[in-house]
Design an enzyme around this catalytic site. Sequence first.
Site, mmCIF file in Angstrom:
data_model
loop_
_atom_site.group_PDB
_atom_site.id
_atom_site.type_symbol
_atom_site.label_atom_id
_atom_site.label_comp_id
_atom_site.label_asym_id
_atom_site.label_seq_id
_atom_site.Cartn_x
_atom_site.Cartn_y
_atom_site.Cartn_z
ATOM 1 N N ASP A 180 22.705 21.391 28.930
ATOM 2 C CA ASP A 180 24.055 20.865 28.713
ATOM 3 C C ASP A 180 24.974 21.942 28.131
ATOM 4 O OD1 ASP A 180 26.035 18.958 28.596
ATOM 5 O OD2 ASP A 180 24.909 17.536 27.372
ATOM 6 N N ASP A 213 29.807 12.403 33.420
ATOM 7 C CA ASP A 213 29.393 11.471 32.363
ATOM 8 C C ASP A 213 29.807 10.048 32.694
ATOM 9 O OD1 ASP A 213 28.069 13.236 30.846
ATOM 10 O OD2 ASP A 213 29.569 13.419 29.256
HETATM 11 C C1 DGJ Z 1 26.888 15.208 27.610
HETATM 12 C C2 DGJ Z 1 26.063 14.862 28.804
HETATM 13 O O1 DGJ Z 1 26.814 14.916 29.962
HETATM 14 C C3 DGJ Z 1 25.423 13.513 28.577
HETATM 15 O O2 DGJ Z 1 24.748 13.096 29.728
HETATM 16 C C4 DGJ Z 1 24.500 13.628 27.413
HETATM 17 O O3 DGJ Z 1 23.457 14.510 27.719
HETATM 18 C C5 DGJ Z 1 25.271 14.097 26.193
HETATM 19 N N1 DGJ Z 1 26.040 15.286 26.453
HETATM 20 C C6 DGJ Z 1 24.331 14.368 25.051
HETATM 21 O O4 DGJ Z 1 24.950 14.897 23.973
#
Ligand code: DGJ
Length: 747
Positions: free
Chosen positions: A481, A551
Amino acid sequence: MEIKFEKETGLFTISNSKISYIMQLVKNNYLAHVYYGKKIDDFNPYCSYYEVEHEGAPQPFDYPEGRIFSLECLPQEMPAYGCGDFKYPAVQVRLDNGTTSLDLRYESHEILKGKNKTKNLPSSYVNNEEDALTLVITLKEVGGKLKVKLYYTVFENESLIVRSSEIINTSDKEQKLHQLASMCLDFADGSFDRVHMYGSHANERNIDRVPLNHGIDVVSSARGATSHQHNNFLALCSKDATEEHGEVYASTLVWSGNFEAVTELSCYGYTRMVMGINSFDFEWILKPGESFTAPEAVIVYADNGFNGMSRSFHHFVKEHIVRGRWKDQLRPVLANSWEAAYFDFDQDSIVRFARDAIALGVELIVLDDGWFGHRDNDKTSLGDWTIINKKKLPYGISGLCDEIHHLGAKFGLWIEPEMISHDSELFKAHPDWALSVPDHKRSTGRDQYVLDLSRKDVRDYVVESISTVLSSASIDYVKWDMNRNLTEIGSLSFPEKQQGEIATRYVLGLYDIVERITSRFENILFESCSGGGRRFDMGMLCYMPQVWTSDNTDAVARQRIQYGTSYLYPPVTMGAHVSAVPNHQLNRITSMLTRFTCAMSGNFGYEMDLGKLSPQEQEEVKYQIGIYKKYRETLQTGDFIRLISPFEGNRNETSWSFVSKDQSEVILMYFRNLVQNGMPLTRIRFKGLKQGAKYQCVVHECPSVLSVKHEMSGQVFSAEYLENRGLIMDKCDSDFAAHLYVLKEVK
Ligand code: DGJ
């Protein structure tokens, strides 16, 4: 496939069975762009359109024959400013004498077998030298201080070329580079629309199409990453271009940082498209003898509309970008803990989460954020990767991993290696390791800072600490991430004059660490993520074969996001998960079928606690996973074809289909988001079927999951019927409905 140079005419011809790309040396060795498009076998070198007199257009110093030739009107391969071309340039250097005028002329060329590797950068590749040819043209700046090398690769079966460029300081003084584009495409004519993808967090890659206006238009990122806001993609298309028809010239970069995609329609009707690292706030000091290489640009030509363009990009990504063990392997169905538990979990709850998911057919359990330091929220502990949170995981990562393996699934872990929390042991020890500029306090983003990846010591720490975690257990999957934009981009370890390099050095540093980590753990399936889709680009795909698309997991919003993303990227690269309702981002309630139909159109998984569903819903999930596995091969390796755009009209509909490689299996997804009385019916004409073949609707036992209309079940249709007459999508009698049709060839 061929690259040839004809001395008498000065023509360079790059071609394969689909395309020709033609350049010519004109008027004392300017490298002119002549043609890019459908293959032409016998190209007539006659070309005089640039010999027109425009009042005020300057002539080169060595062109004594009147006023009819000017760089102003010459389509070029690597245009520069200062000697008669006033349009947006492809290269800018402030020379040691303080000036910026560049006059680049052809010096030499060579033709190589295979594909060059771009220095320190991810690049496309071929397994076999015979599958590509590369032309390298060297241009020399007349003042003698610089050379520019242009690289052009043509592949045996692709309707595209890959370009990159390199600039070399041939002087004995430092030169300051301000711009080096990866590509330039000049047209002496043209009436184009410009297409790009804009968005925001959880709303990525909307399609934007506008007529090209006179003057300069810029699509760019200065956020340190490709960005949610603008993907590094730009297309020029003919006015009549649709999904199926019309000409499209489209380019993207094998690059994950700041970029610019510039178009200029000049007052004489010339069109220029330039793409590369963003020249805004970019500098690079070239010491004597040093060079700088721009990332690759992949430039597709399609004469069959946007679906044709995407077919070329998809094939290229699958064959020449994605690599390693997972390239051709079917991807597992996963369940991710993020929306199921956020930071609130422990060993027991994750094991329970896993057991419930595995019982329904899930193959990979992913523990998302919150397993290290004292990270019970998103304000802390980034960087402390080797400090496992023993309150949550008393037996460590290996204890949990072993337990999941024991239950019969693979195990995956979330990391965010590029970041550092103020509240972390790492920051206490190394406050200077975060990006920063003198006399300023750092801005935060999600309460975190960004590590200075331009520094070797920082990169070594990241590689070492992440490697320690990944070696501590038999981890099968990693979600990498990156959750914020870069601000205060400066490095304490570089001198003042090099601070303009740091945004670029950050991305080069990122490539260094991902290269070291992914090659050390080559069996792990890596998924790139950046707050969802901030860094969905071919640069990251060279290391990680799939990306968390957004997301936003709402099945309605996802139709637009996945439709847009599919312009460039094949569905197998797009993480797409069924999540709980009401949806956590938009509060919307959609049916299990709609969520499934949307998620199975990408790299499939669940983002919810399946143990919390009713027994009937669990049965449905079990059935879904069975269906997905049954058609997984077609969904992950087949051709993806868009049929109805959610961006056009006000029909509230989306449709796309998958056709297996051998065209024997077709899966059609149709979504209707809002119903109304008296709504006209929609007819969908299939595409990409095997001519002469007959297809039968497959009957399934559970119509609430697989919506095959009863009267359609078992019906046989010819390919011609399906492509011309098509099927009518009725029986969508509630909001946010979906139809899922499977058709199989019958002999
Ligand atoms: C952002 C990601 O896109 C989410 O899927 C998740 O992993 C969160 N960060 C976790 O902090």
